[in-house]
Write an enzyme that holds these catalytic residues in place. Sequence first.
Site, PDB file in Angstrom:
ATOM      1  N   HIS A   1       0.813  -1.212   0.000  1.00  0.00           N
ATOM      2  CA  HIS A   1       0.000   0.000   0.000  1.00  0.00           C
ATOM      3  C   HIS A   1       0.852   1.269   0.000  1.00  0.00           C
ATOM      4  O   HIS A   1       0.504   2.252  -0.644  1.00  0.00           O
ATOM      5  CB  HIS A   1      -0.914  -0.021   1.231  1.00  0.00           C
ATOM      6  CG  HIS A   1      -1.929   1.071   1.260  1.00  0.00           C
ATOM      7  ND1 HIS A   1      -2.899   1.211   0.286  1.00  0.00           N
ATOM      8  CD2 HIS A   1      -2.136   2.089   2.153  1.00  0.00           C
ATOM      9  CE1 HIS A   1      -3.669   2.254   0.584  1.00  0.00           C
ATOM     10  NE2 HIS A   1      -3.219   2.809   1.702  1.00  0.00           N
ATOM     11  N   PHE A   2       1.954   1.247   0.735  1.00  0.00           N
ATOM     12  CA  PHE A   2       2.833   2.417   0.812  1.00  0.00           C
ATOM     13  C   PHE A   2       4.074   2.174  -0.036  1.00  0.00           C
ATOM     14  O   PHE A   2       5.190   2.022   0.465  1.00  0.00           O
ATOM     15  CB  PHE A   2       3.181   2.731   2.269  1.00  0.00           C
ATOM     16  CG  PHE A   2       2.057   3.391   3.021  1.00  0.00           C
ATOM     17  CD1 PHE A   2       1.639   4.669   2.683  1.00  0.00           C
ATOM     18  CD2 PHE A   2       1.402   2.734   4.050  1.00  0.00           C
ATOM     19  CE1 PHE A   2       0.602   5.296   3.365  1.00  0.00           C
ATOM     20  CE2 PHE A   2       0.361   3.341   4.733  1.00  0.00           C
ATOM     21  CZ  PHE A   2      -0.045   4.634   4.397  1.00  0.00           C
TER      22      PHE A   2
END
Length: 288
Positions: free
Chosen positions: A265-266
């Site tokens: 996600h990051f």
Amino acid sequence: MTEVRHNTVEIQGLPVFYREAGDPSKPTLVLLHGFPTSSAMFRNLLPELAADYHLIAPDHIGFGQSAMPSVLAFDYSFEKLTEITLELLDTVGVEQFALYIQDYGAPIGLRIASRNPDRVTAIITQSGNAYLEGFTPFWEVLFAHANDRAAHEPAVRKLLDLDATKWQYTHGVPADRLALVSPDTWTLDQHYLDRPGNKEIQLQLFADYKLNLDGYPDFQKYFAEHRPPVLITWGEHDEIFGPDGARAFLRDLPDAELHLLDAGHFALETHGTEIAALIRDFLGRKLG
């Protein structure tokens, strides 16, 4: 001029913090962070791009170093966060800009773009969703909570705990890149989440998030009609906004440039150098 400057300006009577880098006479890129982080997610990207671009990365109200009024004193909605962001850009004198949208930054940035198409020069999306295909099973409890907050709040509150915050950074990261993810990331985010009153703010935004879906047809119409240059740099193993959400952009934007990264996600934490190179190449061609 690669130094990052840390500024605060008052918008609607509230201090709004933003990071700034680069020469304001150069093309501007506005970077909009997601949950549960802040403009700190761009701390390494800003100096990477500052030689060529003017960069502004604000903290949304309720996040990071910006004001955190209580849920009783402020309308915590994505519509209101959009209003604050636009007023910030007007206040600092930014007329035209490219957008970098991630997670919560997407419904804010895409409201701005679809309503002000002449101001937005390009869009970079990193897990910045605009299609129903992007939603994974992760969202089932959140959408249930939006429909019945009392019944589902205990389950949703778990998403505000340290284990969940750390999971957002580490899940889907290949083993050989896990050491690149600094523990400072989830530690800082959790510090902000644990401030008195902040979890109530996040619960309010969780409940409001479902209303963003009502805007998806407008976002998609904007894509199809205005054809903004779009770069998609998306973690292929993101279990919050899945890669089908990245591919869906091509339906309305066949010329969009899609890069699915071996990341979660990051993605900036593990693939920041690659993403910076993609941005420099993309904006160099699209903005001249």
